[in-house]
Design a protein around this motif. Structure first.
Motif, short mmCIF file in Angstrom:
data_model
loop_
_atom_site.label_atom_id
_atom_site.label_comp_id
_atom_site.label_asym_id
_atom_site.label_seq_id
_atom_site.Cartn_x
_atom_site.Cartn_y
_atom_site.Cartn_z
N LEU A 167 4.02 -66.26 -109.48
CA LEU A 167 4.83 -66.11 -110.69
C LEU A 167 5.90 -67.19 -110.73
O LEU A 167 6.62 -67.39 -109.75
N GLY A 206 4.09 -61.66 -115.41
CA GLY A 206 4.56 -63.02 -115.29
C GLY A 206 4.80 -63.51 -116.70
O GLY A 206 4.83 -62.72 -117.64
N LEU A 211 2.56 -69.62 -115.01
CA LEU A 211 1.89 -68.57 -114.25
C LEU A 211 0.65 -69.14 -113.58
O LEU A 211 -0.07 -69.96 -114.17
N ASP A 235 -0.28 -61.93 -119.93
CA ASP A 235 0.60 -62.24 -118.82
C ASP A 235 1.35 -61.03 -118.25
O ASP A 235 2.16 -61.18 -117.35
N THR A 248 0.95 -61.17 -104.32
CA THR A 248 1.77 -61.86 -105.32
C THR A 248 2.98 -62.52 -104.69
O THR A 248 3.67 -61.92 -103.88
N ILE A 250 6.37 -65.52 -105.58
CA ILE A 250 7.16 -66.13 -106.64
C ILE A 250 7.58 -67.54 -106.22
O ILE A 250 7.72 -67.83 -105.03
#
Length: 375
Positions: A167, A206, A211, A235, A248, A250
């Motif tokens: 993300l 996201g 993304l 998204d 996931t 970031i």
């Protein structure tokens, strides 16, 4: 004067204290994760072949000004830019042909008919993903441009063992005026939530402007098939479907941001937010609860503060309020610095008060039907 323990004023004050307690829990245990976030140091780094997918419809002006920034990235490993031209009627086709002769990494996918029953940009995005050559996908829009030449490099560096989704942050250009600051603050506040929730292993969205995920995840889950009837969701609803506690990551490095042109009028901005909020009704109950609890408690702060001051000992609710304000100020300052929005912090109190009006104005959009066309 001694106030009876169960007077109206005491009830208001107790409700106010409960709301502040809920807010402090979010700020200390959820949003604090982002405020004090430090990327994990890797012993080694690998560069993956990347397919950048850009969707656009009648975006000739943006293509001319923004697309070159994606084409001159400092990324030596194999990569491509796949531009999906969704039935444009302007000069898009000719601009892409010209850029294609100049930049060999640019591929154009020309769509000449609409997909019946699939509103929004999910059909052109799906076609772009299926046409992509490489496993690592990086998504953005035609009205966005990378904040630096290291955008691809930094975003793909978010991948590690077990990570399938990265993300990023999609900022808006800094301009003069109240509307610009409100748009940028709302964007920051949204990112504060989805990036923080990802860090506490509850990823739920996201932004399509910045993304990345693996092509395998898209194909394995049959793309957007389960949400094709919904105008938005590419998204957030899709991320909810494919994300879990461990897959996931970031990336919030300032050079990894994308920058978009903000809406110029209140009407355009509200139309945009109506489209975004229309998908939240489809969130799983868990996310409706946690996001709704935060928003509802935030909405109640100032009404309960006012009635507590009026009907109770004024200094007690003010003391509790200032405790929250200090925590909020620290979390927002550190997070705004990380997301390159530090110029907004001097107005943090006004933004906090504004959120009461924002929830009041925008909440009906949850129940409205979004427009089926994305452009």
């Amino acid at each position: 004067m001694k106030i009876p323990p169960f007077s109206l004023g005491f009830i208001f004050f107790a409700a106010f204290c409960l709301v502040i307690f809920i807010q402090l829990c979010y700020y200390l245990f959820v949003f604090g994760k982002l405020a004090f976030y430090k990327p994990k140091q890797k012993s080694s780094s690998q560069e993956y072949p990347v397919s950048v997918i850009v969707c656009g419809k009648d975006e000739a002006e943006n293509i001319a000004t923004h697309l070159p920034a994606a084409l001159v990235q400092n990324y030596t490993t194999t990569h491509e830019i796949v531009f999906v031209d969704d039935n444009s009627t302007d000069e898009t086709k000719y601009l892409l042909e010209g850029l294609g002769r100049q930049f060999k990494g640019l591929r154009t996918l020309l769509l000449t008919q609409d997909a019946m029953g699939i509103p929004g940009k999910k059909f052109p995005l799906s076609m772009g993903i299926r046409a992509a050559k490489y496993e690592t996908l990086l998504l953005t829009d035609a009205d966005c441009f990378p904040a630096s030449e290291n955008w691809i490099k930094l975003m793909q560096d978010g991948y590690d063992e077990g990570i399938s989704i990265v993300l990023g942050y999609g900022a808006y250009a800094k301009k003069k005026g109240v509307l610009n600051k409100l748009i940028r603050f709302e964007t920051f506040h949204t990112a504060l939530q989805y990036l923080s929730f990802a860090l506490v292993k509850m990823p739920y969205m996201g932004v399509g402007r910045n993304l990345s995920y693996k092509r395998e995840m898209f194909l394995k889950n049959k793309g957007f098939a389960s949400i094709n009837h919904i105008p938005g969701g590419d998204d957030d609803l899709f991320i909810i479907k494919i994300a879990n506690e461990t897959n996931t990551a970031i990336v919030i490095d300032k050079d990894a941001h994308t920058i978009s042109e903000p809406k110029a009028t209140w009407r355009e901005w509200q139309k945009q937010k109506r489209r975004h909020y229309s998908t939240s009704k489809y969130y799983p109950a868990k996310f409706k609860w946690w996001l709704g609890l935060y928003s509802f408690s935030h909405f109640l702060v100032y009404p309960l503060l006012a009635v507590s001051i009026i009907f109770f000992n004024w200094w007690l609710p003010l003391s509790v309020y200032f405790l929250r304000l200090i925590v909020l100020a620290v979390i927002w300052k550190k997070t705004m610095n990380k997301l390159n929005e530090s110029d907004l912090w001097s107005r943090f109190l006004l933004f906090d008060i504004w959120m009461f009006l924002y929830y009041f104005i925008m909440s009906p959009n949850i129940f409205r039907r979004a427009e089926r066309k994305w452009k």
